[in-house]
Design a protein around this motif. Structure first.
Motif, PDB file in Angstrom:
ATOM      1  N   VAL A   1     -75.061  72.528 -13.365  1.00 24.87           N
ATOM      2  CA  VAL A   1     -75.895  71.964 -12.298  1.00 24.87           C
ATOM      3  C   VAL A   1     -75.879  72.976 -11.162  1.00 24.87           C
ATOM      4  CG1 VAL A   1     -76.203  70.072 -10.660  1.00 24.87           C
ATOM      5  CG2 VAL A   1     -75.311  69.596 -12.953  1.00 24.87           C
TER       6      VAL A   1
ATOM      7  N   LYS B   1     -74.532  68.293  -5.402  1.00 23.11           N
ATOM      8  CA  LYS B   1     -73.828  68.662  -6.638  1.00 23.11           C
ATOM      9  C   LYS B   1     -72.408  68.116  -6.690  1.00 23.11           C
ATOM     10  CE  LYS B   1     -74.081  73.085  -5.812  1.00 23.11           C
ATOM     11  NZ  LYS B   1     -74.674  73.059  -4.445  1.00 23.11           N
TER      12      LYS B   1
ATOM     13  N   ILE C   1     -70.637  72.640 -11.840  1.00 22.06           N
ATOM     14  CA  ILE C   1     -71.576  72.793 -10.744  1.00 22.06           C
ATOM     15  C   ILE C   1     -71.295  74.130 -10.067  1.00 22.06           C
ATOM     16  CG2 ILE C   1     -71.818  70.316 -10.370  1.00 22.06           C
ATOM     17  CD1 ILE C   1     -70.111  70.667  -7.852  1.00 22.06           C
TER      18      ILE C   1
END
Ligand code: ADP
Ligand code: ADP
Length: 232
Positions: free
Chosen positions: A36, A44, A197
């Motif tokens: 992500v 995030k 992330i």
């Protein structure tokens, strides 16, 4: 394997109210490395912390296997969390404990016997390439070595899912590469699903199979890494 539906997180403070994660739908496949990416403030970190419920959602569900994490009672949540490892940007090590003691910590909490613990800790230390550094303290280690301890600790209870919260953002490019190689190795050897992330494109390019781009709490783009970055 992981099905996220209508996930929301709203923060209300005295000054303002903000929707950090806004009605997110996402399916993550078993064994994939899912990235992500997004700018600072995109949501995030809130998103990844909703997956193991370090944050309480304002709405929606996170189903892992057959369990909706958002609905579990305290004790069931504690058990479910043993299947979810987490790696942090700033390592979150206990500075007064040695490498071996840091890695043993989750095993102690899970109630593993001392003999089994010793063997498991040694396996983990060998796996992350810290053989010989068992008795070192975190302050004696480089950033990359500290993150290797963080990774070993996250794998102690043999999780099925690993969450990485900006795991390489505090590291220089060369060390980043070696930590990413370790994550790929673990993903391939153990079939572990990884959600990471990052705000760094090269992290996604190097190791992720699929990627979601987040902006203002929403996923604005998602797909195979090559597709997303070649056809913006
Ligand atoms: P990212 O990880 O992409 O930088 P975050 O999830 O940390 O984004 O933050 C998303 C938004 O939610 C930001 O606007 C941030 O200021 C806000 N936020 C995050 N945590 C809190 C909190 N505990 N209280 C209030 N607002 C928060
Ligand atoms: P961050 O980099 O996120 O600010 P640190 O890496 O400094 O966090 O700390 C990570 C964890 O280690 C925290 O949970 C903190 O409470 C703990 N910690 C930090 N310093 C010490 C210390 N001197 N002795 C014991 N624990 C510590």
């Amino acid at each position: 394997m992981i099905s996220i539906k209508g996930l929301r997180k709203q923060y209300v403070t005295k000054e303002r109210q903000i929707i950090a994660v806004d009605d997110l739908d996402l399916d993550i496949k078993e064994g994939e490395i899912f990235g992500v990416i997004g700018y600072s403030g995109a949501g995030k970190s809130t998103f990844i912390r909703l997956i193991n419920r370090l944050e309480e959602p304002s709405g929606g569900s996170v189903t892992i296997g057959d369990k909706d994490i958002t609905r579990l009672k305290k004790n069931d949540l504690r058990i479910a969390r043993q299947d979810i490892g987490m790696v942090f940007q700033h390592f979150n090590l206990l500075w007064s404990r040695t490498v071996a003691e840091n890695i043993a910590f989750p095993l102690e909490i899970a109630g593993m016997s001392k003999t089994d613990r010793k063997q498991r800790v040694q396996e983990l230390i060998d796996l992350v390439g810290l053989t010989g550094r068992e008795d070192a303290y975190p302050s004696e280690l480089s950033g990359g070595q500290k993150q290797r301890v963080g990774i070993a600790r996250s794998l102690a209870n043999k999780p099925k899912l690993l969450l990485c919260d900006e795991a390489t953002s505090a590291l220089d490019p060369e060390t980043t590469t070696s930590i990413l190689d370790l994550l790929v190795d673990i993903n391939e050897k153990m079939g572990l699903t990884i959600i990471l992330i990052t705000h760094e494109m090269q992290v996604i390019r190097k190791i992720c199979h699929r990627v979601a781009v987040m902006e203002e709490g929403k996923v604005v783009e998602m797909g195979d890494v090559l597709d997303v970055f070649l056809h913006p």
